[in-house]
Design a protein around this motif. Structure first.
Motif, PDB file in Angstrom:
ATOM      1  N   GLU A 295      71.383  23.939  38.441  1.00 29.49           N
ATOM      2  CA  GLU A 295      71.098  23.459  39.793  1.00 29.49           C
ATOM      3  C   GLU A 295      71.734  24.334  40.865  1.00 29.49           C
ATOM      4  N   ARG A 296      72.433  25.401  40.473  1.00 28.18           N
ATOM      5  CA  ARG A 296      73.100  26.327  41.385  1.00 28.18           C
ATOM      6  C   ARG A 296      74.217  25.663  42.185  1.00 28.18           C
ATOM      7  N   ILE A 297      74.769  24.582  41.645  1.00 28.67           N
ATOM      8  CA  ILE A 297      75.948  23.977  42.277  1.00 28.67           C
ATOM      9  C   ILE A 297      77.145  24.905  42.090  1.00 28.67           C
ATOM     10  N   ALA A 298      77.226  25.540  40.928  1.00 30.10           N
ATOM     11  CA  ALA A 298      78.207  26.598  40.673  1.00 30.10           C
ATOM     12  C   ALA A 298      77.454  27.903  40.504  1.00 30.10           C
ATOM     13  N   GLU A 299      78.044  28.989  41.015  1.00 31.65           N
ATOM     14  CA  GLU A 299      77.366  30.280  40.949  1.00 31.65           C
ATOM     15  C   GLU A 299      77.513  30.949  39.588  1.00 31.65           C
ATOM     16  N   ARG A 300      78.585  30.611  38.875  1.00 31.15           N
ATOM     17  CA  ARG A 300      78.827  31.248  37.580  1.00 31.15           C
ATOM     18  C   ARG A 300      79.685  30.335  36.720  1.00 31.15           C
ATOM     19  N   SER A 301      79.667  30.587  35.418  1.00 35.29           N
ATOM     20  CA  SER A 301      80.443  29.774  34.479  1.00 35.29           C
ATOM     21  C   SER A 301      81.931  29.802  34.806  1.00 35.29           C
ATOM     22  N   ALA A 302      82.421  30.956  35.257  1.00 36.33           N
ATOM     23  CA  ALA A 302      83.847  31.090  35.556  1.00 36.33           C
ATOM     24  C   ALA A 302      84.283  30.127  36.658  1.00 36.33           C
ATOM     25  N   VAL A 307      87.746  25.486  38.082  1.00 35.01           N
ATOM     26  CA  VAL A 307      87.899  24.117  38.571  1.00 35.01           C
ATOM     27  C   VAL A 307      88.539  23.231  37.509  1.00 35.01           C
ATOM     28  N   MET A 308      88.057  23.321  36.287  1.00 34.26           N
ATOM     29  CA  MET A 308      88.548  22.424  35.244  1.00 34.26           C
ATOM     30  C   MET A 308      89.980  22.753  34.827  1.00 34.26           C
ATOM     31  N   ILE A 309      90.354  24.024  34.880  1.00 33.23           N
ATOM     32  CA  ILE A 309      91.724  24.405  34.521  1.00 33.23           C
ATOM     33  C   ILE A 309      92.702  24.015  35.619  1.00 33.23           C
ATOM     34  N   HIS A 310      92.382  24.370  36.859  1.00 33.82           N
ATOM     35  CA  HIS A 310      93.348  24.205  37.947  1.00 33.82           C
ATOM     36  C   HIS A 310      93.282  22.834  38.607  1.00 33.82           C
ATOM     37  N   TRP A 317      94.771  28.013  28.075  1.00 33.96           N
ATOM     38  CA  TRP A 317      94.736  28.959  26.948  1.00 33.96           C
ATOM     39  C   TRP A 317      93.426  28.876  26.174  1.00 33.96           C
ATOM     40  N   ARG A 318      92.602  27.856  26.463  1.00 31.94           N
ATOM     41  CA  ARG A 318      91.255  27.801  25.887  1.00 31.94           C
ATOM     42  C   ARG A 318      90.214  28.398  26.839  1.00 31.94           C
ATOM     43  N   GLY A 319      90.650  28.751  28.050  1.00 32.16           N
ATOM     44  CA  GLY A 319      89.774  29.477  28.952  1.00 32.16           C
ATOM     45  C   GLY A 319      88.809  28.646  29.770  1.00 32.16           C
TER      46      GLY A 319
END
Length: 367
Positions: A295-302, A307-310, A317-319
């Motif tokens: 849906e282009r809510i996020a521009e890329r997987s990173a 968001v999920m890490i921070h 450590w799982r990235g």
């Protein structure tokens, strides 16, 4: 106004106690950085105003109508909403190119993540200014599109819904939390809800109409806890767990409600291993992540991983969930989701972008 002053003073006091600032520096910064006002009369002509009232669309409309009238047309107006679509909040603002979302994570003076939400009419200068402001605040800004829940809370909602299904099918809250801690999260989903308050997620479910939503598997356990017991988490001393004497222990009452709902739904409860709990919960995150990308809510997987890490304590450590999915292998993730969807089509579905990525052997970004 006095409550706001006391809240800010408490943050400075905490900084002194933690050795982050001297008492003299805290007092100086408090005086230098903050002024307090009640109402909208005589507001200074600021460059940006950030609204942070509770999640009620009508109230936010009132606040922005008042800010819009009180501030120069050049002022950027930002909403700190966690869930609501900024395109609905901006209705009536005279210069919507100067409007966007700045979703700071709580506590905002500690957490590094800021979701910068581009609304339908947000201008490029407004967006660039907000990103630069986040950098000056030493935050980690992640650009996101406008939708309900943006990136992080949208994945969080899907993750919790998946865990609630496991509850009614055989798991108990403490088992799910322990499994997710074993995977590397600092806290499991029910521990987090007790920390934030069960009433927050309850209000969001009511707003989304989960109970009467067609084609959706509604699990009433969490709503029963709020409506029938008044247990709202740590702030009331009880929630999914009992919090007494500095100890957190599983609640017999909650386990009883879970069992009752399984019986009411005619479900024969079964055992979930830790590996299965983790596999299902992480697959739910990845499933929603692929929909967010499509849906282009996020521009890329990173962006999703940041968001999920921070913001949500996904083990760095799982990235992040999307990176982790690539490590597991997208064909394997697809196989899992296809299996879950065959068992429970109301709770699961294969994202088109994931199916295409596997079929063409490409990453989401390449597609």
């Amino acid at each position: 106004m006095e409550r706001a002053r006391a809240n800010i003073a408490r943050l400075f006091d905490d900084a002194v106690k933690r050795g982050k600032a001297s008492a003299e520096r805290a007092a100086s910064d408090m005086e230098r950085l903050f002024t307090f006002r009640a109402g909208y009369d005589d507001l200074p002509p600021v460059d940006i105003a950030i609204e942070a009232v509770f999640e009620d669309l009508a109230v936010k409309h009132q606040v922005f109508a008042a800010l819009d009238a009180a501030l120069p047309e050049t002022a950027i107006l930002a909403t700190n909403t966690s869930y609501l679509d900024p395109n609905r909040i901006t209705e009536g603002v005279r210069n919507p190119t100067r409007f966007l979302g700045l979703h700071f994570f709580s506590p905002a003076h500690v957490m590094k993540l800021v979701e910068v939400i581009r609304a339908r009419d947000t201008g490029p200068e407004t967006l660039a200014t907000a990103l630069r402001l986040a950098a000056r605040l030493k935050k980690i800004p992640v650009l996101a599109g406008a939708c309900d829940g943006f990136i992080g809370n949208r994945i969080l909602t899907r993750y919790r819904q998946c865990c609630d299904v496991m509850l009614i099918e055989g798991a108990l809250p403490a088992r799910i939390d322990a499994a997710m801690r074993g995977f590397g999260l600092a806290m499991g989903p029910y521990e987090v809800q007790d920390l934030s308050g069960l009433d927050i997620a309850y209000a969001n479910r009511k707003r989304l109409g989960w109970k009467t939503r067609p084609g959706f598997r509604y699990i009433p356990i969490a709503d029963r806890i709020v409506e029938e017991t008044g247990r709202l988490g740590r702030k009331t001393g009880t929630g999914w767990y009992d919090h007494t004497g500095g100890k957190t222990v599983p609640s017999a009452l909650i386990d009883e409600i879970v069992m009752e709902e399984s019986a009411r739904a005619g479900i024969m409860r079964r055992r979930f291993s830790d590996d299965e709990i983790v596999a299902r919960a992480t697959a739910a995150m990845v499933e929603e992540g692929f929909r967010i990308l499509d849906e282009r809510i996020a521009e890329r997987s990173a962006s999703i991983d940041l968001v999920m890490i921070h913001g949500y304590g996904f083990p760095r450590w799982r990235g992040g969930p999307m990176h982790w999915a690539g490590r597991v292998g997208l064909p394997e993730i697809l196989r899992r989701i296809e299996g879950y969807a065959a068992e429970d089509p109301l709770s699961w579905g294969v994202p088109e972008l994931l199916a295409r990525a596997v079929a063409e052997g490409k990453t989401p970004e390449e597609l």
